[in-house]
Write a protein that holds these residues in place. Structure first.
Motif, PDB file in Angstrom:
ATOM      1  N   GLU A  74       0.745  -1.095   0.218  1.00 45.37           N
ATOM      2  CA  GLU A  74       0.069  -0.028  -0.036  1.00 45.37           C
ATOM      3  C   GLU A  74       0.983   1.254   0.080  1.00 45.37           C
ATOM      4  N   ASP A  75       0.563   2.325  -0.786  1.00 45.12           N
ATOM      5  CA  ASP A  75       1.164   3.458  -0.762  1.00 45.12           C
ATOM      6  C   ASP A  75       1.435   4.009   0.554  1.00 45.12           C
ATOM      7  N   ASP A  76       0.683   4.029   1.593  1.00 45.66           N
ATOM      8  CA  ASP A  76       0.784   4.513   3.021  1.00 45.66           C
ATOM      9  C   ASP A  76       1.903   3.676   3.775  1.00 45.66           C
ATOM     10  N   ASP A  77       1.940   2.379   3.463  1.00 47.37           N
ATOM     11  CA  ASP A  77       3.126   1.664   3.803  1.00 47.37           C
ATOM     12  C   ASP A  77       4.412   2.041   3.484  1.00 47.37           C
ATOM     13  N   CYS A  78       4.601   2.328   2.112  1.00 46.98           N
ATOM     14  CA  CYS A  78       5.764   2.649   1.441  1.00 46.98           C
ATOM     15  C   CYS A  78       6.301   4.185   2.037  1.00 46.98           C
ATOM     16  N   VAL A  79       5.264   5.101   2.399  1.00 48.31           N
ATOM     17  CA  VAL A  79       5.573   6.385   2.819  1.00 48.31           C
ATOM     18  C   VAL A  79       6.240   5.986   4.192  1.00 48.31           C
ATOM     19  N   ASN A  80       5.623   5.374   4.929  1.00 49.28           N
ATOM     20  CA  ASN A  80       6.136   5.090   6.360  1.00 49.28           C
ATOM     21  C   ASN A  80       7.461   4.407   6.337  1.00 49.28           C
ATOM     22  N   ASN A  81       7.625   3.424   5.558  1.00 48.66           N
ATOM     23  CA  ASN A  81       8.881   3.025   5.524  1.00 48.66           C
ATOM     24  C   ASN A  81      10.050   3.719   5.126  1.00 48.66           C
ATOM     25  N   ILE A  82       9.624   4.805   4.131  1.00 51.88           N
ATOM     26  CA  ILE A  82      10.687   5.817   3.710  1.00 51.88           C
ATOM     27  C   ILE A  82      11.092   6.782   4.948  1.00 51.88           C
TER      28      ILE A  82
END
Length: 176
Positions: A100-108
Protein backbone atom coordinates in the motif's frame (compact mmCIF):
# COMPACT_ATOMS: atom_id res chain seq x y z
CA UNK A 1 1.87 -18.82 -0.56
CA UNK A 2 5.49 -17.78 -1.08
CA UNK A 3 7.15 -20.85 0.47
CA UNK A 4 6.33 -23.17 -2.41
CA UNK A 5 6.87 -20.47 -5.05
CA UNK A 6 10.53 -20.26 -4.10
CA UNK A 7 11.13 -23.83 -5.24
CA UNK A 8 9.30 -23.41 -8.54
CA UNK A 9 10.78 -20.03 -9.50
CA UNK A 10 13.88 -19.73 -11.66
CA UNK A 11 15.62 -16.84 -9.85
CA UNK A 12 18.77 -16.86 -12.04
CA UNK A 13 18.01 -13.37 -13.43
CA UNK A 14 15.45 -11.71 -11.19
CA UNK A 15 13.81 -8.33 -11.71
CA UNK A 16 12.19 -6.70 -8.66
CA UNK A 17 9.78 -3.82 -9.26
CA UNK A 18 7.59 -1.74 -6.96
CA UNK A 19 7.00 1.66 -5.46
CA UNK A 20 9.68 3.71 -3.71
CA UNK A 21 9.81 2.47 -0.14
CA UNK A 22 8.30 -0.95 -0.91
CA UNK A 23 11.47 -2.81 0.10
CA UNK A 24 13.01 -3.53 -3.33
CA UNK A 25 16.59 -2.89 -2.18
CA UNK A 26 16.08 -4.81 1.06
CA UNK A 27 14.79 -7.86 -0.83
CA UNK A 28 17.31 -7.56 -3.69
CA UNK A 29 20.28 -7.50 -1.31
CA UNK A 30 19.12 -10.64 0.49
CA UNK A 31 18.22 -12.46 -2.71
CA UNK A 32 21.52 -11.53 -4.38
CA UNK A 33 23.49 -12.67 -1.31
CA UNK A 34 21.66 -15.98 -1.27
CA UNK A 35 22.06 -16.56 -4.99
CA UNK A 36 25.65 -15.25 -4.99
CA UNK A 37 24.63 -12.93 -7.82
CA UNK A 38 25.30 -9.23 -8.40
CA UNK A 39 22.68 -6.79 -7.11
CA UNK A 40 22.00 -3.87 -9.43
CA UNK A 41 20.03 -0.89 -8.10
CA UNK A 42 18.49 1.03 -11.02
CA UNK A 43 18.68 4.24 -8.96
CA UNK A 44 22.47 4.08 -9.41
CA UNK A 45 21.98 3.75 -13.17
CA UNK A 46 19.19 6.34 -13.53
CA UNK A 47 20.74 9.08 -11.38
CA UNK A 48 24.16 10.65 -11.94
CA UNK A 49 23.75 12.24 -8.52
CA UNK A 50 20.93 11.09 -6.27
CA UNK A 51 21.86 13.86 -3.86
CA UNK A 52 21.12 16.53 -6.45
CA UNK A 53 18.48 14.65 -8.49
CA UNK A 54 20.50 14.82 -11.71
CA UNK A 55 19.27 12.15 -14.12
CA UNK A 56 21.69 10.35 -16.42
CA UNK A 57 20.97 10.76 -20.16
CA UNK A 58 18.37 8.13 -21.12
CA UNK A 59 20.48 6.36 -23.78
CA UNK A 60 23.45 6.12 -21.40
CA UNK A 61 21.27 4.70 -18.59
CA UNK A 62 19.74 2.11 -20.94
CA UNK A 63 23.20 1.12 -22.16
CA UNK A 64 24.43 0.61 -18.59
CA UNK A 65 21.31 -1.42 -17.74
CA UNK A 66 21.72 -3.63 -20.81
CA UNK A 67 25.35 -4.37 -19.88
CA UNK A 68 24.26 -5.34 -16.34
CA UNK A 69 21.49 -7.58 -17.72
CA UNK A 70 23.86 -9.31 -20.15
CA UNK A 71 25.49 -11.19 -17.25
CA UNK A 72 24.59 -14.80 -16.48
CA UNK A 73 23.17 -14.16 -12.98
CA UNK A 74 21.74 -11.01 -11.41
CA UNK A 75 19.13 -9.37 -9.24
CA UNK A 76 18.05 -6.01 -10.66
CA UNK A 77 15.63 -3.79 -8.79
CA UNK A 78 13.99 -0.48 -9.47
CA UNK A 79 10.90 1.57 -10.04
CA UNK A 80 11.71 2.65 -13.63
CA UNK A 81 9.51 0.73 -16.06
CA UNK A 82 11.23 2.42 -19.02
CA UNK A 83 14.47 0.66 -17.98
CA UNK A 84 12.92 -2.58 -16.69
CA UNK A 85 10.94 -3.09 -19.92
CA UNK A 86 14.26 -3.14 -21.79
CA UNK A 87 15.58 -5.94 -19.53
CA UNK A 88 12.49 -8.10 -19.17
CA UNK A 89 13.43 -10.39 -22.08
CA UNK A 90 16.58 -11.53 -20.21
CA UNK A 91 14.77 -12.02 -16.88
CA UNK A 92 13.85 -15.48 -15.61
CA UNK A 93 11.73 -14.12 -12.72
CA UNK A 94 9.77 -10.99 -11.88
CA UNK A 95 8.83 -10.03 -8.32
CA UNK A 96 6.43 -7.12 -7.82
CA UNK A 97 6.37 -5.57 -4.35
CA UNK A 98 2.87 -4.13 -4.35
CA UNK A 99 2.55 -2.69 -0.85
CA UNK A 100 0.00 0.00 0.00
CA UNK A 101 1.18 3.56 -0.73
CA UNK A 102 0.89 4.50 2.98
CA UNK A 103 3.16 1.59 3.95
CA UNK A 104 5.76 2.77 1.43
CA UNK A 105 5.61 6.34 2.76
CA UNK A 106 6.02 5.04 6.32
CA UNK A 107 8.98 2.86 5.27
CA UNK A 108 10.69 5.88 3.72
CA UNK A 109 10.05 7.95 6.86
CA UNK A 110 11.62 5.17 8.96
CA UNK A 111 14.59 4.74 6.59
CA UNK A 112 15.23 8.50 6.47
CA UNK A 113 14.49 9.18 10.18
CA UNK A 114 17.83 10.88 10.79
CA UNK A 115 17.51 13.08 7.71
CA UNK A 116 16.09 16.59 7.93
CA UNK A 117 12.80 16.98 6.06
CA UNK A 118 14.28 18.78 3.07
CA UNK A 119 12.70 19.38 -0.34
CA UNK A 120 14.06 16.13 -1.81
CA UNK A 121 12.67 14.02 1.05
CA UNK A 122 9.29 15.75 0.86
CA UNK A 123 9.19 15.14 -2.91
CA UNK A 124 10.08 11.45 -2.39
CA UNK A 125 7.30 11.05 0.20
CA UNK A 126 4.80 12.71 -2.15
CA UNK A 127 6.05 10.50 -5.04
CA UNK A 128 5.65 7.30 -2.99
CA UNK A 129 2.20 8.38 -1.83
CA UNK A 130 1.00 8.79 -5.42
CA UNK A 131 2.04 5.35 -6.79
CA UNK A 132 -1.49 4.12 -7.54
CA UNK A 133 -2.55 7.35 -9.25
CA UNK A 134 0.76 8.31 -10.85
CA UNK A 135 0.83 8.38 -14.66
CA UNK A 136 3.90 7.31 -16.58
CA UNK A 137 6.49 4.58 -16.48
CA UNK A 138 7.03 4.35 -12.73
CA UNK A 139 3.45 4.08 -11.52
CA UNK A 140 1.17 1.23 -10.52
CA UNK A 141 -0.50 0.89 -13.96
CA UNK A 142 2.88 0.54 -15.72
CA UNK A 143 4.03 -2.08 -13.21
CA UNK A 144 0.69 -3.93 -13.48
CA UNK A 145 1.07 -4.08 -17.27
CA UNK A 146 4.68 -5.29 -17.01
CA UNK A 147 3.67 -7.96 -14.48
CA UNK A 148 0.66 -9.13 -16.51
CA UNK A 149 2.69 -9.42 -19.73
CA UNK A 150 5.67 -11.23 -18.16
CA UNK A 151 5.66 -14.88 -19.23
CA UNK A 152 8.34 -16.22 -16.85
CA UNK A 153 8.15 -17.04 -13.14
CA UNK A 154 6.45 -14.18 -11.35
CA UNK A 155 5.27 -13.33 -7.88
CA UNK A 156 3.33 -10.40 -6.44
CA UNK A 157 3.96 -9.67 -2.77
CA UNK A 158 1.33 -7.44 -1.17
CA UNK A 159 2.74 -6.73 2.31
CA UNK A 160 5.96 -6.59 4.31
CA UNK A 161 4.89 -9.87 5.95
CA UNK A 162 4.70 -11.56 2.52
CA UNK A 163 8.11 -10.17 1.54
CA UNK A 164 9.59 -11.48 4.81
CA UNK A 165 7.89 -14.86 4.33
CA UNK A 166 9.43 -15.07 0.84
CA UNK A 167 12.93 -14.31 2.18
CA UNK A 168 12.79 -16.68 5.17
CA UNK A 169 13.10 -19.93 3.19
CA UNK A 170 15.97 -18.38 1.21
CA UNK A 171 18.08 -18.75 4.35
CA UNK A 172 17.07 -22.39 4.77
CA UNK A 173 17.07 -23.68 1.19
CA UNK A 174 20.28 -25.17 -0.19
CA UNK A 175 21.58 -23.50 -3.33
CA UNK A 176 20.64 -25.59 -6.35
Amino acid sequence: MSHYCLHTMNLTRTLIIGNSGSGKSWLAKRLADRLQAPWIDLDLIHWVSDEHSIARPRAEALGMARVAASKEHWVIEGVYDWIVSELVEQATALIWLCLEDDDCVNNIRQREAKRNEDELLMALLEWAGSYRTREGSSGFAAHQRLFDEFSGSKLQLMSQAEVTAFVTPLRETPIL
